[in-house]
Design a protein around this motif. Structure first.
Motif, PDB file in Angstrom:
ATOM      1  N   UNK A   1      34.810  53.351  40.217  1.00 18.86           N
ATOM      2  CA  UNK A   1      35.673  52.191  40.024  1.00 18.86           C
ATOM      3  C   UNK A   1      37.091  52.545  40.456  1.00 18.86           C
ATOM      4  N   UNK A   2      37.707  51.640  41.214  1.00 16.62           N
ATOM      5  CA  UNK A   2      39.057  51.882  41.694  1.00 16.62           C
ATOM      6  C   UNK A   2      40.060  51.703  40.563  1.00 16.62           C
ATOM      7  N   UNK A   3      41.158  52.438  40.613  1.00  8.04           N
ATOM      8  CA  UNK A   3      42.190  52.296  39.590  1.00  8.04           C
ATOM      9  C   UNK A   3      43.321  51.431  40.118  1.00  8.04           C
ATOM     10  N   UNK A   4      44.065  50.822  39.192  1.00 16.90           N
ATOM     11  CA  UNK A   4      45.121  49.883  39.563  1.00 16.90           C
ATOM     12  C   UNK A   4      46.174  50.541  40.439  1.00 16.90           C
ATOM     13  N   UNK A   5      46.522  51.788  40.147  1.00 15.23           N
ATOM     14  CA  UNK A   5      47.615  52.426  40.842  1.00 15.23           C
ATOM     15  C   UNK A   5      47.320  52.824  42.273  1.00 15.23           C
ATOM     16  N   UNK A   6      46.083  52.712  42.713  1.00  7.16           N
ATOM     17  CA  UNK A   6      45.709  53.162  44.057  1.00  7.16           C
ATOM     18  C   UNK A   6      46.172  52.199  45.134  1.00  7.16           C
ATOM     19  N   UNK A   7      46.438  50.947  44.789  1.00  6.22           N
ATOM     20  CA  UNK A   7      46.735  49.941  45.800  1.00  6.22           C
ATOM     21  C   UNK A   7      48.150  49.398  45.648  1.00  6.22           C
ATOM     22  N   UNK A   8      48.823  49.271  46.799  1.00  3.83           N
ATOM     23  CA  UNK A   8      50.149  48.657  46.840  1.00  3.83           C
ATOM     24  C   UNK A   8      50.139  47.616  47.941  1.00  3.83           C
ATOM     25  N   UNK A   9      51.186  46.821  48.011  1.00  2.00           N
ATOM     26  CA  UNK A   9      51.289  45.830  49.084  1.00  2.00           C
ATOM     27  C   UNK A   9      51.234  46.554  50.429  1.00  2.00           C
ATOM     28  N   UNK A  10      50.357  46.095  51.305  1.00  2.00           N
ATOM     29  CA  UNK A  10      50.190  46.716  52.613  1.00  2.00           C
ATOM     30  C   UNK A  10      49.025  47.686  52.702  1.00  2.00           C
ATOM     31  N   UNK A  11      48.361  47.972  51.565  1.00  5.69           N
ATOM     32  CA  UNK A  11      47.208  48.879  51.582  1.00  5.69           C
ATOM     33  C   UNK A  11      46.042  48.261  52.358  1.00  5.69           C
ATOM     34  N   UNK A  12      45.376  49.089  53.168  1.00  4.98           N
ATOM     35  CA  UNK A  12      44.169  48.657  53.874  1.00  4.98           C
ATOM     36  C   UNK A  12      42.982  48.858  52.923  1.00  4.98           C
ATOM     37  N   UNK A  13      42.196  47.819  52.730  1.00  5.22           N
ATOM     38  CA  UNK A  13      41.131  47.886  51.735  1.00  5.22           C
ATOM     39  C   UNK A  13      39.838  47.226  52.230  1.00  5.22           C
ATOM     40  N   UNK A  14      38.761  47.523  51.505  1.00  9.29           N
ATOM     41  CA  UNK A  14      37.476  46.827  51.640  1.00  9.29           C
ATOM     42  C   UNK A  14      37.271  46.000  50.377  1.00  9.29           C
ATOM     43  N   UNK A  15      36.802  44.761  50.553  1.00 10.56           N
ATOM     44  CA  UNK A  15      36.540  43.910  49.407  1.00 10.56           C
ATOM     45  C   UNK A  15      35.151  43.289  49.561  1.00 10.56           C
ATOM     46  N   UNK A  16      34.480  43.085  48.449  1.00 12.85           N
ATOM     47  CA  UNK A  16      33.118  42.511  48.492  1.00 12.85           C
ATOM     48  C   UNK A  16      33.141  41.103  49.068  1.00 12.85           C
ATOM     49  N   UNK A  17      32.100  40.796  49.854  1.00 16.81           N
ATOM     50  CA  UNK A  17      31.972  39.468  50.457  1.00 16.81           C
ATOM     51  C   UNK A  17      30.530  39.007  50.327  1.00 16.81           C
ATOM     52  N   UNK A  18      30.336  37.763  49.924  1.00 20.52           N
ATOM     53  CA  UNK A  18      28.983  37.238  49.678  1.00 20.52           C
ATOM     54  C   UNK A  18      28.150  37.159  50.946  1.00 20.52           C
ATOM     55  N   UNK A  19      28.788  36.988  52.108  1.00 24.05           N
ATOM     56  CA  UNK A  19      28.052  36.799  53.361  1.00 24.05           C
ATOM     57  C   UNK A  19      27.762  38.105  54.096  1.00 24.05           C
ATOM     58  N   UNK A  20      28.757  38.988  54.178  1.00 27.82           N
ATOM     59  CA  UNK A  20      28.593  40.199  54.985  1.00 27.82           C
ATOM     60  C   UNK A  20      28.712  41.484  54.161  1.00 27.82           C
ATOM     61  N   UNK A  21      28.574  41.390  52.854  1.00 26.32           N
ATOM     62  CA  UNK A  21      28.607  42.531  51.920  1.00 26.32           C
ATOM     63  C   UNK A  21      30.021  43.067  51.722  1.00 26.32           C
ATOM     64  N   UNK A  22      30.689  43.511  52.822  1.00 32.61           N
ATOM     65  CA  UNK A  22      32.038  44.062  52.711  1.00 32.61           C
ATOM     66  C   UNK A  22      32.884  43.556  53.869  1.00 32.61           C
ATOM     67  N   UNK A  23      34.140  43.271  53.572  1.00 33.56           N
ATOM     68  CA  UNK A  23      35.067  42.813  54.613  1.00 33.56           C
ATOM     69  C   UNK A  23      36.403  43.505  54.394  1.00 33.56           C
ATOM     70  N   UNK A  24      37.067  43.848  55.497  1.00 37.82           N
ATOM     71  CA  UNK A  24      38.330  44.586  55.368  1.00 37.82           C
ATOM     72  C   UNK A  24      39.527  43.639  55.421  1.00 37.82           C
ATOM     73  N   UNK A  25      40.653  44.119  54.892  1.00 41.28           N
ATOM     74  CA  UNK A  25      41.856  43.299  54.879  1.00 41.28           C
ATOM     75  C   UNK A  25      43.056  44.086  54.366  1.00 41.28           C
ATOM     76  N   UNK A  26      44.184  43.379  54.221  1.00 44.81           N
ATOM     77  CA  UNK A  26      45.439  43.978  53.743  1.00 44.81           C
ATOM     78  C   UNK A  26      45.820  43.378  52.396  1.00 44.81           C
ATOM     79  N   UNK A  27      46.280  44.231  51.498  1.00 46.26           N
ATOM     80  CA  UNK A  27      46.767  43.746  50.203  1.00 46.26           C
ATOM     81  C   UNK A  27      48.119  43.066  50.411  1.00 46.26           C
ATOM     82  N   UNK A  28      48.209  41.780  50.027  1.00 45.62           N
ATOM     83  CA  UNK A  28      49.465  41.031  50.168  1.00 45.62           C
ATOM     84  C   UNK A  28      50.264  41.004  48.874  1.00 45.62           C
ATOM     85  N   UNK A  29      49.538  40.914  47.745  1.00 43.75           N
ATOM     86  CA  UNK A  29      50.224  40.872  46.450  1.00 43.75           C
ATOM     87  C   UNK A  29      49.407  41.637  45.419  1.00 43.75           C
TER      88      UNK A  29
END
Length: 363
Positions: A1-29
């Motif tokens: 499980x990821x911890x809160x402190x690991x991500x800041x605005x601008x972090x490159x991340x993977x997030x779960x997606x119902x259609x393609x399992x995982x999708x990448x993006x940037x943390x905006x807030x």
């Protein structure tokens, strides 16, 4: 499980997606344990940090051969690497001394010929591209160097390619340890030809896989002190017996039933068989024939494999008599008899199949 402190605005991340399992993006807030992510697909999602993973932006586009070299060995990272390598026609990837195979759903004979076996013979593990031959060679070398038994575990879900991978491992070990017996049949041949026999009587088409093993097997190859194969033993378990009398559309029963119904005329006459669609145990499904599989030629190949393995003509005849008798039994229907709680064959057709089954069982 990821911890809160690991991500800041601008972090490159993977997030779960119902259609393609995982999708990448940037943390905006970042709002406590909630993240607002701008995905590369164009949509914006809100996700809990527990379902978000960091993305390695420095990984090669073609992926890496050994996933222990990934910055993050989590599910989206692993899947991305496998997908990148698959796009480069690389279906094998290491994770340390584990080999991961992605089923290409096509034949790739150039990957498994004698030239490839010569290349991997004696090569340092990891020196060449990931391959089942590298795994088999490593096990063989450890056995020879230390004089101790080695085990290779092949696992995966239905359709992953376990059956084919096992055949490749056996092919390489037979190549390394093959020797000719006095009767002209090599142990190498006998080991490899055991596969078509097992598949004929233990494999079937399922929804996900045209050649699914409906049983488990433990294959033991025995070597002498010179590294030559001296024998083999195969133990089978968990055979799915219920498939024999009940199948669902669009699956098939075990291959041997269809092979026997497509056998040469003289064999079909001997066992009083006709088209596969005439038998209840086979026509419960609309799938009788398989694309890319000729049941008639598979029957001939299976009989040849049985010869090489050492099953005599009389034993083969007994085996196929039982297979045919089972098909005839499936066509026997009953109706009420004249006495209480009694039953009799429903009609002349049922009487014929019952009599034929009895003849084939020799009772």
């Amino acid at each position: 499980m990821a911890s809160m402190g690991r991500f800041t605005v601008g972090s490159h991340v993977w997030v779960e997606d119902a259609d393609v399992a995982w999708i990448d993006g940037l943390v905006e807030e970042v709002h406590g344990d909630e993240l607002i992510i701008n995905c590369t697909s164009g949509k914006k999602v809100t996700a809990n940090v527990s379902s978000v993973y960091p993305k390695d932006v420095e990984v090669k586009r073609c992926g890496v051969e050994d996933m222990t070299r990934l910055a993050y060995l989590h599910e989206p990272g692993v899947l991305r690497n496998l997908k990148s390598r698959y796009g480069m026609n690389e279906i094998y990837t290491y994770t340390g001394n584990i080999l991961i195979a992605v089923n290409p759903f096509q034949r790739l004979p150039h990957l498994y010929n004698d030239h490839m076996m010569e290349m991997y013979k004696g090569a340092e593990f990891g020196e060449l591209s990931p391959h089942p031959f590298a795994m088999a060679d490593r096990a063989y070398r450890l056995m020879m160097n230390y004089g101790t038994s080695q085990a290779i575990l092949v696992s995966g879900e239905s359709g992953a390619g376990k059956t084919e991978s096992t055949k490749m491992l056996m092919q390489y070990l037979a190549f390394m340890g093959g020797k000719v017996e006095s009767d002209g049949r090599s142990v190498q041949q006998q080991v490899l030809e055991s596969n078509p026999v097992l598949e004929a009587f233990g494999n079937a088409k399922t929804v996900r896989n045209n050649n699914s093993s409906r049983f488990g097997k433990f294959v033991e190859l025995q070597f002498d002190q010179n590294g030559k194969i001296s024998g083999a033993a195969i133990r089978t378990y968990l055979l799915e017996r219920s498939r024999v009398c009940q199948i669902s559309d669009p699956e098939r029963n075990y291959h041997c039933f269809y092979m026997l119904c497509a056998a040469p005329p003289e064999d079909r006459e001997r066992y009083k068989l006709g088209d596969a669609s005439l038998f209840h145990y086979l026509n419960q499904s609309n799938c009788i024939k398989l694309d890319g599989m000729d049941d008639s030629s598979e029957y001939i190949a299976t009989r040849r494999a049985m010869d090489i393995v050492g099953i005599s003509s009389d034993e083969q005849d007994a085996i196929f008599r039982v297979v045919a008798a089972i098909l005839h039994l499936g066509n026997v229907e009953f109706s009420e008899g004249s006495e209480a709680d009694s039953s009799v064959p429903k009609d002349d057709k049922s009487q014929f199949h019952l009599r034929t089954a009895a003849e084939l069982f020799q009772v």
